[in-house]
Design an enzyme around this catalytic site. Structure first.
Site, short mmCIF file in Angstrom:
data_model
loop_
_atom_site.label_atom_id
_atom_site.label_comp_id
_atom_site.label_asym_id
_atom_site.label_seq_id
_atom_site.Cartn_x
_atom_site.Cartn_y
_atom_site.Cartn_z
N HIS A 66 25.00 50.11 35.11
CA HIS A 66 25.63 50.27 33.71
C HIS A 66 26.63 51.16 33.46
CE1 HIS A 66 22.23 47.50 31.81
NE2 HIS A 66 23.04 46.74 32.62
N HIS B 150 22.40 46.16 27.73
CA HIS B 150 23.16 45.90 29.05
C HIS B 150 24.63 45.79 28.73
CE1 HIS B 150 19.59 44.88 31.37
NE2 HIS B 150 18.92 45.15 30.36
#
Length: 581
Positions: free
Chosen positions: A532, A576
């Site tokens: 991420h 996310h």
């Protein structure tokens, strides 16, 4: 408020169209070399931009994608050494989206992070999808938006109220289309309809298949409700199958694959500011360079690694770094490639009694084939969901000792510090790790959501085909290692709930000790990434001497370039990253 949940909305798989009209694989196929907009990157962000811009039929758009469109699902059953593709772009079980299986394939950039001092000097691959859809085509298919405080914090940092959650959330209706789960179960109490769009571009759904441990997770949220509260809604996709699919058949959109962008070219000066209107690319090392021109803007959507690399190759970056590599400085900006931040995970694994886990599914080709056949025929079964049915976002206690010396790094008082990901099978993404051949397991993965460690992406050479130096600088601050230590302790409390008494046998790994030094050693040995990465072309206020883009995402000190991807986010969101991007 879009905040700490345990129930999660996961994406349903959307079939890719069988034909793509204006999709080219070689530069000679392009009907022209001048467009209104040239978008660099057909990933999560670039495809959205292409779709939105192409809604105006008078606007011409070229999307340059370094990757391919192929039967990228061929790797799907690599676990079982099948020699033939069993899954193509019209048949893609959500359960099959896993980045680890892309290593050393043409569908991955095959990046590697530099040795990490916070992880005992370890280095490991950093997967990024090199394919239509970018990493959204190869990820775990989790779609969230994060905390409202993420967006309010961005508005505060940039001085632009347009980034406030109340403004940003208005786009959910255009973006999202909630659809029934694959198994058709009653979703009452599992999400809040008012939080979701019903006519947007991206189909999202709740998990399409229940698992035997689901009831244990929910029971734990009831028993330990103060620490692990249940939240019925957090706010799930593959952009190549939605936004790009919507745009690709429009005559004003052209997509070129195998187009590796080598630099952006200065084409003049406007009111004393360097102007960029041309993009140089090549199909492979040593191939002739091709130049295309954008009449209006170049939109850089190459991601948190690719975007700073292209900027640096174009002469936009720190003077000393560029001059050391013989790259002429066009725009001096030392912030390019800096401020890299990422979510870090630790795989906390427990040995459990046989019967409820999915471990046998991964070991037995016959079982997996049966599950695949069920999905292919009915779109139901265990493969109709992603890899997990539950996750949660949580805060450290306000009385934590770390806050006596360090201010809270979360985006707000209700935003999270860490994430719990529940998997009904053995999971350990540590490179080189070999899963056990027998036994049943439960994964209670903990991830750091509000890290304070910052790293960088820098050039290794002036060769545009050479990978840059990627240094996330994981776990190098007191808060980060403290927080990760506390997440492991919290996971053990979660596993000690009554709901697991007749199921969990014991921890599997070196995290039984409660001594700080022992936990730190375990974390530094096992930690890796959730993939991420953000922040390498960060937003800042207009006129600020730091940052890479203004709040409108235009590159500071340059004219003609706008950046739209995760690199502009100044810190990792409470999610996310697919949804926020």
């Amino acid at each position: 408020m879009v905040v700490p949940p345990v129930a999660v909305l996961l994406v349903s798989c959307i079939c890719f169209p069988s034909s793509l009209a204006a999709l080219y694989t070689e530069p000679r196929q392009l009907p022209r070399h001048t467009y209104d907009y040239v978008i660099v990157g057909a990933g999560n962000a670039g495809n959205v931009i292409a779709s939105r811009l192409s809604e105006d039929p008078r606007t011409s758009i070229l999307v340059l994608e370094a990757g391919v469109r192929a039967s990228w699902r061929a790797w799907f059953l690599s676990w079982y050494q099948h020699s033939r593709p069993i899954c193509d772009q019209t048949a893609c079980p959500p359960f099959g989206n896993e980045t680890e299986h892309l290593l050393d394939t043409p569908y991955d950039w095959n990046y590697t992070v530099t040795p990490q001092k916070g992880l005992n000097g370890r280095t490991f691959p950093y997967n990024r999808g090199k394919i239509l859809g970018g990493s959204s085509s190869v990820n775990y298919m989790v779609h969230q938006y994060g905390s409202s405080e993420d967006y309010d914090k961005i508005a505060e940092i940039t001085g632009d109220a347009g980034w406030n959650w109340d403004n940003v959330k208005r786009n959910i209706g255009k973006h999202e289309k909630i659809v029934p789960p694959a198994d058709g179960h009653d979703t009452t109490g599992q999400y809040i309809p008012a939080n979701h769009g019903t006519n947007g571009m991206l189909s999202v759904s709740l998990p399409g298949s229940s698992q035997l441990i689901d009831s244990r997770v929910i029971a734990t949220t009831r028993e330990l409700s103060e620490e692990f509260p249940f939240n019925e809604d957090m706010g799930a996709g593959i952009s190549a199958t939605t936004y790009l699919a919507a745009a690709i058949n429009r005559p004003n959109v052209h997509v070129l694959l195998n187009a590796h962008v080598t630099k952006l070219l200065r084409t003049g000066t406007i009111q004393g500011v360097p102007s960029f209107r041309s993009v140089e690319f090549a199909g492979k090392p040593g191939a002739p360079s091709i130049i295309v021109t954008a009449r209006r803007e170049i939109v850089l959507s190459a991601g948190s690694i690719g975007t700073p690399q292209i900027l640096l190759l174009s002469g936009i970056g720190a003077r000393d770094e560029l001059e050391a590599l013989g790259i002429p400085v066009v725009v001096e900006n030392p912030s390019v490639g800096k401020n890299l931040s990422d979510h870090v995970l630790v795989p906390n694994i427990f040995r459990v009694k046989d019967g409820e886990s999915l471990d046998a599914l991964f070991r037995d080709p016959a079982l997996f084939k049966a599950a695949l056949d069920e999905w292919m025929e009915t779109k139901r079964g265990v493969l109709a969901s992603s890899m997990l049915n539950h996750m949660g976002y949580f805060r450290l206690p306000s009385t934590s000792s770390i806050f006596s010396t360090i201010s809270d790094p979360a985006s707000g008082p209700k935003a999270s510090h860490w994430e719990l990901i529940v998997t009904n099978f053995y999971i350990n993404p540590k490179p080189g790790h070999i899963p056990p051949e027998t036994g049943s397991y439960l994964g209670l993965v903990s991830a750091l959501i509000s890290p304070t460690s910052r790293g960088s992406v820098t050039l290794a050479s002036a060769d545009p085909f050479a990978h840059p130096l990627i240094d996330p600088n994981y776990l190098t601050t007191p808060f980060d290692i403290f927080a990760m230590r506390e997440t492991v302790r919290a996971v053990k409390r979660f596993a000690a709930a009554e709901a697991w008494k007749d199921y969990i046998i014991a921890p599997f790994g070196n995290f039984s000790s409660d001594v700080d030094a022992d936990l730190d050693a375990y974390i530094r040995d096992q930690a890796s990434t959730v993939y991420h990465m953000v922040g390498t072309a960060s937003m800042s206020p207009r006129g600020a001497e730091w940052g890479v883009v203004d709040p409108d995402l235009k590159v500071k000190g340059a004219e003609g370039i706008r950046i739209v991807d995760a690199s502009v986010l100044p810190f990792p969101p409470n999610a996310h990253t697919q949804g926020p991007v």
